[in-house]
Motif scaffolding. Structure first.
Motif, PDB file in Angstrom:
ATOM      1  N   ALA A 306       0.883  -1.190  -0.063  1.00 23.24           N
ATOM      2  CA  ALA A 306      -0.057  -0.106   0.080  1.00 23.24           C
ATOM      3  C   ALA A 306       0.831   1.217   0.035  1.00 23.24           C
ATOM      4  O   ALA A 306       1.621   1.495   0.890  1.00 23.24           O
ATOM      5  CB  ALA A 306      -1.026  -0.020   1.118  1.00 23.24           C
ATOM      6  N   ASP A 307       0.962   2.160  -1.040  1.00 26.76           N
ATOM      7  CA  ASP A 307       1.615   3.274  -1.240  1.00 26.76           C
ATOM      8  C   ASP A 307       0.825   4.546  -0.993  1.00 26.76           C
ATOM      9  O   ASP A 307      -0.069   4.751  -1.565  1.00 26.76           O
ATOM     10  CB  ASP A 307       2.134   3.223  -2.787  1.00 26.76           C
ATOM     11  CG  ASP A 307       3.237   4.194  -3.065  1.00 26.76           C
ATOM     12  OD1 ASP A 307       3.110   5.300  -2.307  1.00 26.76           O
ATOM     13  OD2 ASP A 307       4.141   4.132  -3.705  1.00 26.76           O
ATOM     14  N   ALA A 308       1.281   5.141   0.150  1.00 25.73           N
ATOM     15  CA  ALA A 308       0.601   6.465   0.437  1.00 25.73           C
ATOM     16  C   ALA A 308       0.610   7.204  -0.400  1.00 25.73           C
ATOM     17  O   ALA A 308      -0.549   8.203  -0.732  1.00 25.73           O
ATOM     18  CB  ALA A 308       1.257   6.894   2.003  1.00 25.73           C
ATOM     19  N   ALA A 348       5.963   5.237   1.574  1.00 22.56           N
ATOM     20  CA  ALA A 348       6.556   4.010   1.063  1.00 22.56           C
ATOM     21  C   ALA A 348       8.111   4.279   1.058  1.00 22.56           C
ATOM     22  O   ALA A 348       8.545   5.450   0.591  1.00 22.56           O
ATOM     23  CB  ALA A 348       6.088   3.578  -0.289  1.00 22.56           C
ATOM     24  N   HIS A 349       8.643   3.474   1.397  1.00 18.31           N
ATOM     25  CA  HIS A 349      10.422   3.482   1.286  1.00 18.31           C
ATOM     26  C   HIS A 349      10.877   3.928  -0.113  1.00 18.31           C
ATOM     27  O   HIS A 349      12.018   4.360  -0.155  1.00 18.31           O
ATOM     28  CB  HIS A 349      11.232   2.158   1.871  1.00 18.31           C
ATOM     29  CG  HIS A 349      10.880   0.961   0.862  1.00 18.31           C
ATOM     30  ND1 HIS A 349      11.853   0.889   0.071  1.00 18.31           N
ATOM     31  CD2 HIS A 349       9.745   0.146   0.972  1.00 18.31           C
ATOM     32  CE1 HIS A 349      11.444  -0.403  -0.730  1.00 18.31           C
ATOM     33  NE2 HIS A 349      10.179  -0.948  -0.393  1.00 18.31           N
ATOM     34  N   PHE A 358       5.992  15.250   2.621  1.00 16.62           N
ATOM     35  CA  PHE A 358       5.101  14.354   2.569  1.00 16.62           C
ATOM     36  C   PHE A 358       5.643  13.039   3.466  1.00 16.62           C
ATOM     37  O   PHE A 358       6.611  12.473   3.128  1.00 16.62           O
ATOM     38  CB  PHE A 358       4.935  13.893   1.157  1.00 16.62           C
ATOM     39  CG  PHE A 358       3.874  12.641   0.960  1.00 16.62           C
ATOM     40  CD1 PHE A 358       2.170  13.114   1.512  1.00 16.62           C
ATOM     41  CD2 PHE A 358       4.107  11.539   0.812  1.00 16.62           C
ATOM     42  CE1 PHE A 358       1.354  12.285   1.497  1.00 16.62           C
ATOM     43  CE2 PHE A 358       2.871  10.543   0.884  1.00 16.62           C
ATOM     44  CZ  PHE A 358       1.710  10.696   1.224  1.00 16.62           C
ATOM     45  N   THR A 359       4.989  12.970   4.618  1.00 19.04           N
ATOM     46  CA  THR A 359       5.366  11.673   5.426  1.00 19.04           C
ATOM     47  C   THR A 359       4.466  10.507   5.394  1.00 19.04           C
ATOM     48  O   THR A 359       4.598   9.454   5.953  1.00 19.04           O
ATOM     49  CB  THR A 359       5.449  12.073   6.901  1.00 19.04           C
ATOM     50  OG1 THR A 359       4.170  12.812   7.351  1.00 19.04           O
ATOM     51  CG2 THR A 359       6.483  13.211   7.038  1.00 19.04           C
ATOM     52  N   GLY A 360       3.008  10.666   4.846  1.00 23.08           N
ATOM     53  CA  GLY A 360       2.439   9.650   4.827  1.00 23.08           C
ATOM     54  C   GLY A 360       0.774  10.047   4.679  1.00 23.08           C
ATOM     55  O   GLY A 360       0.447  11.414   4.332  1.00 23.08           O
ATOM     56  N   LEU A 361      -0.105   9.297   4.544  1.00 23.13           N
ATOM     57  CA  LEU A 361      -1.614   9.623   4.558  1.00 23.13           C
ATOM     58  C   LEU A 361      -2.365   9.359   5.585  1.00 23.13           C
ATOM     59  O   LEU A 361      -2.255   8.212   6.031  1.00 23.13           O
ATOM     60  CB  LEU A 361      -2.080   9.141   3.228  1.00 23.13           C
ATOM     61  CG  LEU A 361      -3.579   9.262   2.827  1.00 23.13           C
ATOM     62  CD1 LEU A 361      -3.484  10.818   2.478  1.00 23.13           C
ATOM     63  CD2 LEU A 361      -3.747   8.660   1.418  1.00 23.13           C
TER      64      LEU A 361
END
Length: 394
Positions: A306-308, A348-349, A358-361
């Protein structure tokens, strides 16, 4: 009267075979009584023998009738015959009397003829057949209890008995599951009634209904179609949309393509057309920007993670413009993170396209649904096929 050697012989012929003899030394003028069975012999000598015959009584024996042995009879089954149940369960056969084990030749098979391993037990008047593994959904099963498999306490065996039932398919698609659980214990008559209503709706509206109702319970159309398939039935005349499937690089090309092709085969069995559009990290975008898809297409993207950033992109004006009226459906294949109920999905890494800020969702599942997208997290081909079917026929 006959004269034989000086004897006068008087016969009364009404007699039967057995005789008793009373002999006296006096002359007797004897008269035969009609129909008494007496035989009188008179002679010139001083000996008269009166022979009395007595009819032998006839002994009448009652006809002997052999009463056939009657073994236990089935009074009910659970699941009921020709029913659809919502999930795997034990099968119970109830008899009209207390039973015990006979030959215990009991066989459970699926519609393909594959024998299902079971553990069988008896309690009172009930035979329980327990599959050693959960029964697969979307399949019909046949249970055969062969002759003399079960006996009553007198040792009288049963006649052969069989029953059939199906296990309904399940789906974890958010929108589908919101419609409610599948009806447990649908009879074949109820299934046919639902088919009639769904067929009428399809012919009137040029599309399949979203669900089939039984009282206050709604069965999503993808599940109902699989129930129909289990019973050898189908809705005809529906206007299905073409399906185009892409995949991320999850395992290796051989395994990833085999996964897509298995899904395509399942969709084909349900009457849908689907196409393998290739593998790669960007196929989910290139398929939309190619300009080769019809406007009513269903695009299915399979991800191994799962890619934020990708989920966030799906909510942008640019992505929605490329998508147009098409449906985009995401499949998250394990070990991908299940985003359902997830409060935060970290970046995502391998995300090299979003800004460093952007750090995530937050709440990724809600984000997708709010932007008009549905998804499934599953490693089961059947569940994925059902979910895609739903997307292609609503």
């Amino acid at each position: 009267m006959l004269f034989i050697c000086g004897f006068a012989l008087v016969l009364n012929m009404n007699f039967s075979s057995a005789a008793t003899v009373n002999q006296t030394n006096s002359t007797v003028n004897s008269v035969s009584t009609p129909n008494t069975g007496n035989l009188t012999v008179a002679s010139a000598i001083n000996t008269t023998a009166t022979i009395k015959t007595t009819a032998t009584p006839t002994t009448v024996k009652a006809a002997t009738t052999t009463v056939p042995k009657v073994g236990p009879k089935v009074t009910s089954t659970n699941p009921a015959g020709n029913s659809i149940v919502s999930k795997s369960q034990n099968i119970k056969i109830i008899y009209n009397e207390t039973i015990k084990a006979g030959t215990m030749w009991i066989v459970l098979t699926n519609s393909a003829g594959t024998v299902i391993n079971t553990e069988n037990s008896i309690s009172g008047n009930t035979l329980t057949v327990a599959p050693t593994n959960a029964l697969a959904s979307g399949i019909k099963y046949i249970l055969a209890v062969h002759t003399n498999s079960i006996e009553d306490l007198s040792g009288d065996g049963t006649s052969v008995f069989s029953t059939t039932f199906g296990v309904s398919p399940t789906t974890t698609v958010a929108a589908a599951s919101a419609a409610g659980p599948v009806v447990d214990g649908l009879t074949l008559a109820q299934v046919k009634d639902g088919l009639s209503r769904a067929q009428s709706f399809t012919l009137t509206n040029g599309r399949l209904p979203t669900y089939v109702s039984y009282g206050s319970t709604h069965i999503p159309i993808a599940q109902f179609e699989q129930i129909l398939t289990t019973e050898g039935l189908k809705i005809v005349g529906n206007l299905n949309r073409p399906i185009y499937i892409t995949s991320d690089n999850i395992n290796n090309p051989t395994v990833d393509n085999a996964r897509i092709n298995s899904i395509i085969a399942g969709l084909k069995a349900l009457g849908l057309k689907a196409f393998n559009m290739g593998l790669g990290p960007n196929t989910h975008d290139t398929i939309l920007t190619s300009g080769n898809l019809p406007s009513n297409a269903v695009v299915v993207d399979i991800y191994g993670g799962a890619d934020a950033g990708l989920i966030k992109e799906m909510g942008t004006a640019w992505y929605k413009a490329e998508k147009g009226a098409r449906t985009v459906f995401s499949v998250y294949w394990p070990p991908s993170t299940d985003i359902t109920g997830l409060a935060f999905l970290p970046r995502a890494h391998d995300d090299n396209y979003d800004p460093s800020s952007f750090t995530g969702l937050a709440n990724p599942a809600e984000y997708l649904l709010e932007n008009g997208y549905d998804y499934i997290h599953s490693g089961t081909i059947l569940n994925i096929v059902n979910a895609i079917f739903y997307q292609a026929t609503i």
